[in-house]
Scaffold this motif. Sequence first.
Motif, PDB file in Angstrom:
ATOM      1  N   ASP A 500       6.296  45.674 -52.292  1.00  0.00           N
ATOM      2  CA  ASP A 500       5.098  46.491 -52.045  1.00  0.00           C
ATOM      3  C   ASP A 500       4.643  46.404 -50.593  1.00  0.00           C
ATOM      4  O   ASP A 500       4.132  47.367 -50.031  1.00  0.00           O
ATOM      5  CB  ASP A 500       3.957  46.053 -52.973  1.00  0.00           C
ATOM      6  N   ASN A 501       4.795  45.244 -49.993  1.00  0.00           N
ATOM      7  CA  ASN A 501       4.306  45.036 -48.620  1.00  0.00           C
ATOM      8  C   ASN A 501       5.460  44.962 -47.629  1.00  0.00           C
ATOM      9  O   ASN A 501       5.401  44.238 -46.633  1.00  0.00           O
ATOM     10  CB  ASN A 501       3.467  43.768 -48.549  1.00  0.00           C
ATOM     11  N   ALA A 502       6.526  45.742 -47.872  1.00  0.00           N
ATOM     12  CA  ALA A 502       7.727  45.646 -47.041  1.00  0.00           C
ATOM     13  C   ALA A 502       7.444  45.985 -45.576  1.00  0.00           C
ATOM     14  O   ALA A 502       7.956  45.315 -44.670  1.00  0.00           O
ATOM     15  CB  ALA A 502       8.820  46.556 -47.597  1.00  0.00           C
ATOM     16  N   THR A 503       6.642  47.017 -45.330  1.00  0.00           N
ATOM     17  CA  THR A 503       6.355  47.402 -43.938  1.00  0.00           C
ATOM     18  C   THR A 503       5.601  46.300 -43.214  1.00  0.00           C
ATOM     19  O   THR A 503       5.932  45.947 -42.071  1.00  0.00           O
ATOM     20  CB  THR A 503       5.539  48.705 -43.894  1.00  0.00           C
ATOM     21  N   ASP A 504       4.562  45.753 -43.858  1.00  0.00           N
ATOM     22  CA  ASP A 504       3.805  44.662 -43.236  1.00  0.00           C
ATOM     23  C   ASP A 504       4.702  43.461 -42.960  1.00  0.00           C
ATOM     24  O   ASP A 504       4.581  42.811 -41.911  1.00  0.00           O
ATOM     25  CB  ASP A 504       2.640  44.244 -44.138  1.00  0.00           C
ATOM     26  N   ASN A 505       5.601  43.168 -43.915  1.00  0.00           N
ATOM     27  CA  ASN A 505       6.522  42.048 -43.721  1.00  0.00           C
ATOM     28  C   ASN A 505       7.416  42.274 -42.511  1.00  0.00           C
ATOM     29  O   ASN A 505       7.630  41.372 -41.694  1.00  0.00           O
ATOM     30  CB  ASN A 505       7.395  41.863 -44.965  1.00  0.00           C
ATOM     31  N   LEU A 506       7.941  43.488 -42.394  1.00  0.00           N
ATOM     32  CA  LEU A 506       8.842  43.793 -41.285  1.00  0.00           C
ATOM     33  C   LEU A 506       8.122  43.678 -39.951  1.00  0.00           C
ATOM     34  O   LEU A 506       8.630  43.058 -39.010  1.00  0.00           O
ATOM     35  CB  LEU A 506       9.437  45.187 -41.456  1.00  0.00           C
ATOM     36  N   VAL A 507       6.961  44.290 -39.856  1.00  0.00           N
ATOM     37  CA  VAL A 507       6.200  44.247 -38.602  1.00  0.00           C
ATOM     38  C   VAL A 507       5.871  42.806 -38.233  1.00  0.00           C
ATOM     39  O   VAL A 507       6.004  42.392 -37.070  1.00  0.00           O
ATOM     40  CB  VAL A 507       4.922  45.093 -38.724  1.00  0.00           C
ATOM     41  N   SER A 508       5.454  42.018 -39.220  1.00  0.00           N
ATOM     42  CA  SER A 508       5.106  40.614 -38.967  1.00  0.00           C
ATOM     43  C   SER A 508       6.318  39.818 -38.496  1.00  0.00           C
ATOM     44  O   SER A 508       6.222  39.015 -37.557  1.00  0.00           O
ATOM     45  CB  SER A 508       4.526  39.993 -40.240  1.00  0.00           C
ATOM     46  N   LEU A 509       7.478  40.045 -39.125  1.00  0.00           N
ATOM     47  CA  LEU A 509       8.694  39.323 -38.741  1.00  0.00           C
ATOM     48  C   LEU A 509       9.125  39.694 -37.324  1.00  0.00           C
ATOM     49  O   LEU A 509       9.556  38.826 -36.547  1.00  0.00           O
ATOM     50  CB  LEU A 509       9.807  39.627 -39.741  1.00  0.00           C
ATOM     51  N   ILE A 510       9.020  40.982 -36.980  1.00  0.00           N
ATOM     52  CA  ILE A 510       9.384  41.407 -35.623  1.00  0.00           C
ATOM     53  C   ILE A 510       8.431  40.796 -34.601  1.00  0.00           C
ATOM     54  O   ILE A 510       8.845  40.299 -33.545  1.00  0.00           O
ATOM     55  CB  ILE A 510       9.387  42.939 -35.515  1.00  0.00           C
ATOM     56  N   GLN A 511       7.144  40.812 -34.903  1.00  0.00           N
ATOM     57  CA  GLN A 511       6.158  40.241 -33.987  1.00  0.00           C
ATOM     58  C   GLN A 511       6.406  38.751 -33.775  1.00  0.00           C
ATOM     59  O   GLN A 511       6.306  38.246 -32.652  1.00  0.00           O
ATOM     60  CB  GLN A 511       4.743  40.475 -34.529  1.00  0.00           C
ATOM     61  N   THR A 512       6.738  38.055 -34.856  1.00  0.00           N
ATOM     62  CA  THR A 512       7.015  36.626 -34.748  1.00  0.00           C
ATOM     63  C   THR A 512       8.283  36.380 -33.954  1.00  0.00           C
ATOM     64  O   THR A 512       8.331  35.512 -33.066  1.00  0.00           O
ATOM     65  CB  THR A 512       7.155  36.004 -36.151  1.00  0.00           C
ATOM     66  N   HIS A 513       9.313  37.162 -34.255  1.00  0.00           N
ATOM     67  CA  HIS A 513      10.598  36.991 -33.589  1.00  0.00           C
ATOM     68  C   HIS A 513      10.492  37.268 -32.092  1.00  0.00           C
ATOM     69  O   HIS A 513      11.096  36.566 -31.274  1.00  0.00           O
ATOM     70  CB  HIS A 513      11.619  37.935 -34.227  1.00  0.00           C
ATOM     71  N   MET A 514       9.723  38.306 -31.742  1.00  0.00           N
ATOM     72  CA  MET A 514       9.614  38.727 -30.345  1.00  0.00           C
ATOM     73  C   MET A 514       8.377  38.166 -29.656  1.00  0.00           C
ATOM     74  O   MET A 514       8.129  38.455 -28.495  1.00  0.00           O
ATOM     75  CB  MET A 514       9.588  40.256 -30.263  1.00  0.00           C
ATOM     76  N   ARG A 515       7.562  37.423 -30.406  1.00  0.00           N
ATOM     77  CA  ARG A 515       6.304  36.882 -29.884  1.00  0.00           C
ATOM     78  C   ARG A 515       5.419  37.996 -29.335  1.00  0.00           C
ATOM     79  O   ARG A 515       4.846  37.898 -28.236  1.00  0.00           O
ATOM     80  CB  ARG A 515       6.569  35.834 -28.813  1.00  0.00           C
ATOM     81  N   LEU A 516       5.316  39.093 -30.134  1.00  0.00           N
ATOM     82  CA  LEU A 516       4.480  40.218 -29.741  1.00  0.00           C
ATOM     83  C   LEU A 516       3.064  39.993 -30.233  1.00  0.00           C
ATOM     84  O   LEU A 516       2.836  39.411 -31.287  1.00  0.00           O
ATOM     85  CB  LEU A 516       5.020  41.525 -30.347  1.00  0.00           C
ATOM     86  N   ASP A 517       2.076  40.522 -29.476  1.00  0.00           N
ATOM     87  CA  ASP A 517       0.675  40.437 -29.901  1.00  0.00           C
ATOM     88  C   ASP A 517       0.409  41.469 -30.972  1.00  0.00           C
ATOM     89  O   ASP A 517       0.935  42.564 -30.934  1.00  0.00           O
ATOM     90  CB  ASP A 517      -0.255  40.676 -28.699  1.00  0.00           C
TER      91      ASP A 517
END
Length: 517
Positions: A500-517
């Motif tokens: 259900d929260n696949a988009t939020d999970n993806l965005v969060s993982l990318i932000q963590t991986h790339m250290r994005l704000d």
Amino acid sequence: MSDALIQALSHPACYEPSVQEVECLETPMAWVLLTGDYAYKVSKPLTLGNVIDRSTLEQRRSLCEREVRLSRRVAPHHRLSVVPISGTPESPRLGDDSAPIEYAVKMYQLSPRRLFSAWQAGGQFSRELVDELIVQLVDFHECAETALPGSMETRVESVRDNIELEFERILPQLQDASELHRLALLRTWAAEAFARLRAVLSIRYEQGSVRKIPQDFRCRHVDHDGVAWSFDRVAALDREPWIDVGGDLAGLLVELEARGERPLARHALNRYLELSGDYDLARVLDYFKVYRALERARGILQEAGTQGIGPLQYERCRDYLALAESDSEFRFPYLLIGAGVSGSGKSRFTGETIRRLGGIRLRSDVERMRLFGCESDEAKETIDANLYGPRNTQRTYRRLAELTGILLESGLPVCIDATCLKRQQRDLLAWQAEGRGLPVIIVSFEADEATLRSRIQKRSRGIDDSSMSGLAILEHQLAEREPFGDDERRRLIHLDTTADNATDNLVSLIQTHMRLD
């Protein structure tokens, strides 16, 4: 157009005998009639500023034709044709061109969720409106008169002179020492950027990117049918009408960003590049956005005149200057490679990720069609298995790699929407980032096989035999896909697209991986 016409078109008797039920859905811009296999979109006779004008039947017909023509570049099998409607509003005849009273765009019916996920409630700017603006903008640019050779040097130099003039007009109006210092730094950046981009601007002139555009985008506040903002084109009195089309697009993007609509600005940029194919524009976009933001700031100061600028106007001016600063800042882009079979949800999730995090999405299907010229009715009929054969697939991935390099060098993150089932394909794309010392993320879009088959059947409903061919393609992809190597796994993200929260999970993982704000 009367309500009687829409009411009449909501009855199955207006369509082929197989239609048993019609559902009418309304958007701020159109009515869409769902008949099961097909959908018919009838545009509302709106006038929003002087950019969107559908007040006459001829304007609506022209709009329908542009929509079908340009949409075939990104979805050749979706929008089918422009359908005339004759008869009377109470008794319309669909497909009769004897005496049209209205026109509709006929398309294969997607699910209501896919058709209308672009809407935003509460009277806010919608993706639907932005999409229409971009269709009109691309068509306007392609039809505009091209600058003749012979005055290239003068016109290229005028870009530098125009932005320098904006600095000269703004500087005397500012009093704060820190703001004067920041503007001086921005002025230095602009001079250095022009020196760096001069050759690129010249090439774009030679290739026909400089067009006659005597008017500029402006955003006016309105309250019309639930749309909170409307764009106008106003005379650009302080510059020559010959400008790079990138400068015109930059005006639209700056207006959206200035009003807090950054996700829609990202969507607009992606849509423009997809439809136009002008990815080289990315090289000069930041320069033109700085120019447009400075132009807006100066305009606010100029409007104040001798009465002096008030606190609200000064704040608006500072907002535009802040936008100019942000566009001049160095960015460290990254490459996101989306990998997955048909029905895995790549397009849906990569599109939403780009809107939330920024960057440019490259879609293999779109670039494949453009590469092999499959846009016209005649070309569309010739699309066959050869288009997806090994040799043409290799050419498509080489083109994706070439575009990836252009965009990364322009400071823009890139998101690849392709199956990327072969290790060689992933390596070809990844090298574009790694060879430039930039990071790479691979996202494996995943779902169980039953879900994959179900999605393909729903997506292909009514499109001839494409459901069966789509399932055959899926089986082939599942059999041919190559596993990720050990060296790939350190930058690999597995995404369950059924969550259900696949988009939020993806965005969060990318932000963590790339250290994005």
